[in-house]
Scaffold this motif. Structure first.
Motif, mmCIF file in Angstrom:
data_model
loop_
_atom_site.group_PDB
_atom_site.id
_atom_site.type_symbol
_atom_site.label_atom_id
_atom_site.label_comp_id
_atom_site.label_asym_id
_atom_site.label_seq_id
_atom_site.Cartn_x
_atom_site.Cartn_y
_atom_site.Cartn_z
ATOM 1 N N PRO A 1 0.825 -1.216 0.000
ATOM 2 C CA PRO A 1 0.000 0.000 0.000
ATOM 3 C C PRO A 1 0.856 1.263 0.000
ATOM 4 O O PRO A 1 1.972 1.290 0.540
ATOM 5 N N THR A 2 0.335 2.311 -0.618
ATOM 6 C CA THR A 2 0.945 3.646 -0.611
ATOM 7 C C THR A 2 -0.149 4.649 -0.298
ATOM 8 O O THR A 2 -1.316 4.285 -0.088
ATOM 9 N N SER A 3 0.221 5.923 -0.327
ATOM 10 C CA SER A 3 -0.779 6.962 -0.067
ATOM 11 C C SER A 3 -1.798 7.053 -1.199
ATOM 12 O O SER A 3 -2.801 7.763 -1.085
ATOM 13 N N SER A 4 -1.547 6.343 -2.316
ATOM 14 C CA SER A 4 -2.508 6.312 -3.423
ATOM 15 C C SER A 4 -3.458 5.128 -3.321
ATOM 16 O O SER A 4 -4.402 5.019 -4.118
ATOM 17 N N SER A 5 -3.224 4.236 -2.399
ATOM 18 C CA SER A 5 -4.089 3.068 -2.246
ATOM 19 C C SER A 5 -5.408 3.461 -1.589
ATOM 20 O O SER A 5 -5.605 4.600 -1.179
ATOM 21 N N THR A 6 -6.311 2.483 -1.477
ATOM 22 C CA THR A 6 -7.645 2.733 -0.915
ATOM 23 C C THR A 6 -7.541 3.325 0.490
ATOM 24 O O THR A 6 -6.796 2.809 1.342
ATOM 25 N N LEU A 7 -8.278 4.410 0.728
ATOM 26 C CA LEU A 7 -8.282 5.054 2.041
ATOM 27 C C LEU A 7 -9.239 4.304 2.966
ATOM 28 O O LEU A 7 -10.402 4.067 2.628
ATOM 29 N N TYR A 8 -8.751 3.921 4.130
ATOM 30 C CA TYR A 8 -9.587 3.208 5.110
ATOM 31 C C TYR A 8 -10.579 4.188 5.729
ATOM 32 O O TYR A 8 -10.203 5.242 6.253
ATOM 33 N N ASN A 9 -11.871 3.857 5.659
ATOM 34 C CA ASN A 9 -12.878 4.703 6.295
ATOM 35 C C ASN A 9 -13.968 3.893 6.998
ATOM 36 O O ASN A 9 -15.033 4.416 7.322
ATOM 37 N N GLY A 10 -13.688 2.628 7.206
ATOM 38 C CA GLY A 10 -14.643 1.776 7.919
ATOM 39 C C GLY A 10 -14.236 0.325 7.788
ATOM 40 O O GLY A 10 -13.326 -0.014 7.028
ATOM 41 N N PRO A 11 -14.854 -0.582 8.561
ATOM 42 C CA PRO A 11 -14.460 -1.997 8.560
ATOM 43 C C PRO A 11 -14.419 -2.587 7.150
ATOM 44 O O PRO A 11 -15.266 -2.291 6.303
ATOM 45 N N VAL A 12 -13.426 -3.436 6.911
ATOM 46 C CA VAL A 12 -13.239 -4.105 5.627
ATOM 47 C C VAL A 12 -13.912 -5.468 5.697
ATOM 48 O O VAL A 12 -13.595 -6.289 6.563
ATOM 49 N N GLU A 13 -14.859 -5.745 4.780
ATOM 50 C CA GLU A 13 -15.562 -7.016 4.767
ATOM 51 C C GLU A 13 -14.670 -8.082 4.127
ATOM 52 O O GLU A 13 -14.208 -7.922 3.001
ATOM 53 N N VAL A 14 -14.425 -9.164 4.852
ATOM 54 C CA VAL A 14 -13.600 -10.269 4.364
ATOM 55 C C VAL A 14 -14.500 -11.475 4.181
ATOM 56 O O VAL A 14 -14.900 -12.121 5.154
ATOM 57 N N LEU A 15 -14.814 -11.778 2.910
ATOM 58 C CA LEU A 15 -15.733 -12.873 2.606
ATOM 59 C C LEU A 15 -15.001 -14.180 2.361
ATOM 60 O O LEU A 15 -15.584 -15.257 2.504
ATOM 61 N N PHE A 16 -13.734 -14.069 1.932
ATOM 62 C CA PHE A 16 -12.977 -15.259 1.555
ATOM 63 C C PHE A 16 -11.524 -15.010 1.926
ATOM 64 O O PHE A 16 -11.164 -13.956 2.470
ATOM 65 N N ASN A 17 -10.670 -15.992 1.660
ATOM 66 C CA ASN A 17 -9.263 -15.876 2.033
ATOM 67 C C ASN A 17 -8.669 -14.578 1.477
ATOM 68 O O ASN A 17 -8.652 -14.347 0.268
ATOM 69 N N THR A 18 -8.156 -13.735 2.379
ATOM 70 C CA THR A 18 -7.693 -12.405 1.983
ATOM 71 C C THR A 18 -6.506 -11.994 2.839
ATOM 72 O O THR A 18 -6.472 -12.249 4.049
ATOM 73 N N THR A 19 -5.530 -11.334 2.196
ATOM 74 C CA THR A 19 -4.439 -10.702 2.926
ATOM 75 C C THR A 19 -4.598 -9.192 2.811
ATOM 76 O O THR A 19 -4.637 -8.638 1.703
ATOM 77 N N ILE A 20 -4.740 -8.530 3.961
ATOM 78 C CA ILE A 20 -4.857 -7.070 3.995
ATOM 79 C C ILE A 20 -3.497 -6.508 4.385
ATOM 80 O O ILE A 20 -2.874 -6.959 5.346
ATOM 81 N N LYS A 21 -3.036 -5.509 3.613
ATOM 82 C CA LYS A 21 -1.798 -4.808 3.949
ATOM 83 C C LYS A 21 -2.138 -3.339 4.131
ATOM 84 O O LYS A 21 -2.906 -2.773 3.335
ATOM 85 N N ALA A 22 -1.573 -2.712 5.188
ATOM 86 C CA ALA A 22 -1.944 -1.335 5.516
ATOM 87 C C ALA A 22 -0.718 -0.514 5.874
ATOM 88 O O ALA A 22 0.279 -1.038 6.390
ATOM 89 N N VAL A 23 -0.803 0.809 5.607
ATOM 90 C CA VAL A 23 0.228 1.762 5.984
ATOM 91 C C VAL A 23 -0.465 3.026 6.462
ATOM 92 O O VAL A 23 -1.543 3.381 5.963
ATOM 93 N N ALA A 24 0.114 3.706 7.461
ATOM 94 C CA ALA A 24 -0.439 4.951 7.984
ATOM 95 C C ALA A 24 0.448 6.108 7.537
ATOM 96 O O ALA A 24 1.683 5.999 7.556
ATOM 97 N N VAL A 25 -0.175 7.236 7.140
ATOM 98 C CA VAL A 25 0.577 8.389 6.630
ATOM 99 C C VAL A 25 0.068 9.656 7.300
ATOM 100 O O VAL A 25 -1.087 9.746 7.730
ATOM 101 N N LYS A 26 0.962 10.670 7.376
ATOM 102 C CA LYS A 26 0.608 11.969 7.935
ATOM 103 C C LYS A 26 1.632 12.987 7.465
ATOM 104 O O LYS A 26 2.838 12.710 7.446
ATOM 105 N N ASP A 27 1.166 14.165 7.088
ATOM 106 C CA ASP A 27 2.076 15.207 6.621
ATOM 107 C C ASP A 27 3.109 15.539 7.700
ATOM 108 O O ASP A 27 2.764 15.703 8.879
ATOM 109 N N GLY A 28 4.383 15.659 7.285
ATOM 110 C CA GLY A 28 5.440 16.015 8.209
ATOM 111 C C GLY A 28 5.941 14.860 9.042
ATOM 112 O O GLY A 28 6.801 15.050 9.911
ATOM 113 N N TRP A 29 5.422 13.657 8.786
ATOM 114 C CA TRP A 29 5.837 12.466 9.514
ATOM 115 C C TRP A 29 6.321 11.421 8.523
ATOM 116 O O TRP A 29 5.895 11.404 7.346
#
Length: 623
Positions: A255-283
């Motif tokens: 994931p990068t800052s261009s990937s899907t923005l998290y704004n609520g629970p992610v529904e996992v219906l089948f085998n899935t690998t979720i990868k996440a990164v947190a970003v903030k200006d100046g950090w």
């Protein structure tokens, strides 16, 4: 010279002598003044310029003035040692000499000869003392743990500073320094000082390395934790860093800052690998966190497509719809016998079935298992009548029905090339739909954003035939139409093209629509009437099948590879040409050809990458 004066005779001799002397004196004056009897160069010259100060050796730069004693004369000069002319610069103000050089000058005035060339050599012994001071950077180059504001100064009053940040040596064409330069990343600044009348300074350089350690965002956390579950999970993602945003992927990518923005629970219906990164200006971005969820519950299966009406034998054309009971599912279908994929045509409105057709379909939905492949076979007993027309609903392209049949293929009239012989009976076992007209420019643009036509400038260009396309580009166009509509668009075979062009006649016609060259103007566009450009499709008379422009307007690519002796060795039933070759065949002649090249039997070919300004295509839909 002896002159005698004696009596009357002496007086006469004296007169002659004086007259002779007068003439002689006049001639001497003319010669000495350099004038001919009809005029010549003016005798007066403009005075040569004077230099002030005089030439010599000087310790410092000199301001040299030029003077001329001839009123109204202009002074022309050079500073590089070359001889001046009236085309050289005109003196208007004192010349600054800050390095050793030779000045040369002339005076010129209308009605007078140019002056002699005046020259003065000046030797400056301390020119280097007139060089602008090298710029100074503050702060100087180095490694810093914060952004820097860099000022540039020079000890030379009123000097301008020019600088670069791209590694190049600055000139007066570079950026001019007007205020502090913000340095937020590694950079090298180079600068020079410039002042009129002085030599440019040496270039100064300062390299800045910005080494800032940003605070790092806390790594995202998943809830519930990754693991094995027996039903659908709703995964929340959080970070302990306030106001940080979380971006995630579920397709295995980082994931990068261009990937899907998290704004609520992610529904996992089948085998899935979720990868996440947190970003903030100046950090600094957080570390990437990964969580794999195994759902021990197979994903739901999309309901199978349903055809209405079912396949079967019908006496009339049918409008076929395809549906699935799964909301939000997409139906992909084909009509060319191939198995549909996600790249196949998407069903969106009823399909017209007007000939024997097999439709295959599959329904898909993200996160679900695809439906089973379904197919229906439609057998129409009422084959269209020869020459019957039909408009393909997605593209709007008009087609004419050409029935199965037998015809004489080749040069029936003599005078053709050897590859048009021997003539032979050829049978086409299946009917097919062929374009009523050549593909037009507006039809080409259905799937192509670029129009390469040589005739796009014509007023009615959209309804002129498309041309200047090679065989490979034409094939890409046909493939795109198949994907868009699900129908089996293709090139005609060489045999299908000739059969359609002859209008199903046996014996056939020499040209499409007629065998009389005197009547060809009624059926075709060629050198005899086209004025060297293409024309609107369908303006001439059709052949007996109701097909237009199969002789003239533009040549038409067919599917076959060229083989000169194919008529001797090829099959007589449904021939499709050699399996490989160098040249692809095109038929029919174009607007730049005479009646010989517009004969139906003429075969011509070129490499599939070649395009001409009178070479286009005509489509076929069929098995």
């Amino acid at each position: 010279m002896n002159i005698f004066f004696a009596g009357m005779g002496g007086r006469l001799e004296m007169k002659r002598a004086f007259r002779f002397l007068a003439i002689l004196i006049a001639l001497i004056c003319l010669v000495s003044c350099g004038k001919g009897v009809s005029g010549g160069e003016p005798t007066a010259h403009a005075e040569a310029p004077l230099f002030s100060p005089l030439e010599g050796t000087y310790e410092n730069a000199q301001s040299v003035s030029l003077l001329c004693g001839t009123e109204g004369a202009s002074i022309h000069y050079t500073t590089d040692g070359t001889t001046p002319t009236t085309a050289s610069p005109v003196y208007s103000a004192a010349i600054t000499v800050n390095s050793s050089r030779t000045l040369k000058a002339i005076s010129a005035k209308s009605g007078m000869a140019d002056s002699a060339v005046a020259s003065a050599t000046y030797t400056i012994t301390s020119a280097t003392s007139y060089k602008a001071e090298t710029p100074v950077f503050s702060p100087g180059g180095g490694t810093y743990n914060s952004y820097q504001e860099v000022t540039i100064t020079t000890a030379t009053p009123d000097a301008a500073i020019y600088y670069t940040t791209n590694g190049y040596t600055p000139t007066t064409s570079a950026m001019q320094y007007i205020g502090p330069i913000s340095v937020t990343e590694d950079v090298t600044i180079r600068a020079i000082a410039v002042k009129s009348g002085m030599t440019d300074s040496d270039a100064a350089s300062a390299a800045y390395n910005i080494d800032i350690t940003l605070p790092k965002i806390e790594t995202p956390a998943f809830s519930p934790p990754p693991g094995l579950y027996d039903d659908t999970q709703f995964v929340t993602i959080e970070t302990a860093t306030p106001e940080a945003q979380i971006h995630y992927t579920t397709n295995g990518t980082i994931p990068t800052s261009s990937s899907t923005l998290y704004n609520g629970p992610v529904e996992v219906l089948f085998n899935t690998t979720i990868k996440a990164v947190a970003v903030k200006d100046g950090w600094a971005d957080s570390s990437v966190k990964s969580a794999t969820y195994t759902i021990d519950n197979p994903p739901p299966v999309v309901e199978n497509p349903v055809f209405t009406p079912d396949g079967g034998v019908y006496a009339d054309d049918q409008l076929v719809t395809i549906t699935t009971a799964t909301p939000g599912a997409t139906i992909h279908f084909t009509m060319d016998g191939t198995t549909p994929t996600e790249d196949s045509a998407v069903f969106s409105f009823p399909i017209t079935v007007n000939t024997d057709t097999t439709i295959k379909a599959v329904a898909t939905k993200f996160g679900w298992t695809d439906s089973e492949l379904q197919e229906m076979v439609y057998d129409l007993e009422n084959e269209p009548n020869p020459g019957e027309t039909w408009t393909e609903p997605v593209t709007g392209i008009d087609f004419v029905w050409v029935p199965a049949g037998t015809f004489i293929m080749g040069d029936e009239f003599g005078g053709g090339y050897s590859d048009e012989k021997p003539t032979r009976l050829v049978t086409l076992s299946k009917g097919f739909w062929i374009g009523k007209y050549e593909v037009t420019q507006e039809q080409w643009e259905i799937v192509n954003s670029q129009n390469p036509s040589h005739h796009a400038f014509l007023p009615d260009a959209p309804i002129h035939p498309m041309e200047n396309i090679n065989w490979n580009k034409a094939r890409e166009y046909i493939t795109a139409l198949k994907t868009m509509t699900g129908r089996n668009f293709r090139f005609p075979t060489e045999a299908e093209w000739e059969y359609a062009a002859k209008g199903g006649n046996m014996p056939g016609t020499k040209y499409s629509g007629t065998s009389d060259a005197l009547l060809l103007d009624n059926y075709s566009w060629g050198t005899y009437n086209s004025e060297g450009v293409t024309h609107i499709v369908g303006e001439k008379l059709p052949n007996d099948f109701g097909i237009y422009d199969m002789s003239g307007n533009v040549w038409e690519w067919v599917n076959d590879w060229y083989q000169s002796d194919f008529y001797s060795v090829g099959p007589s039933v449904d021939p499709k040409g050699p399996v490989s070759g160098i040249y692809k065949i095109y038929r029919g002649g174009g607007c730049l050809d005479g009646n010989f090249d517009q004969r139906i039997s003429l075969r011509w070919g070129n490499v599939p990458t070649k395009a001409f300004l009178d070479l286009g295509i005509r489509l076929v839909i069929g098995q």
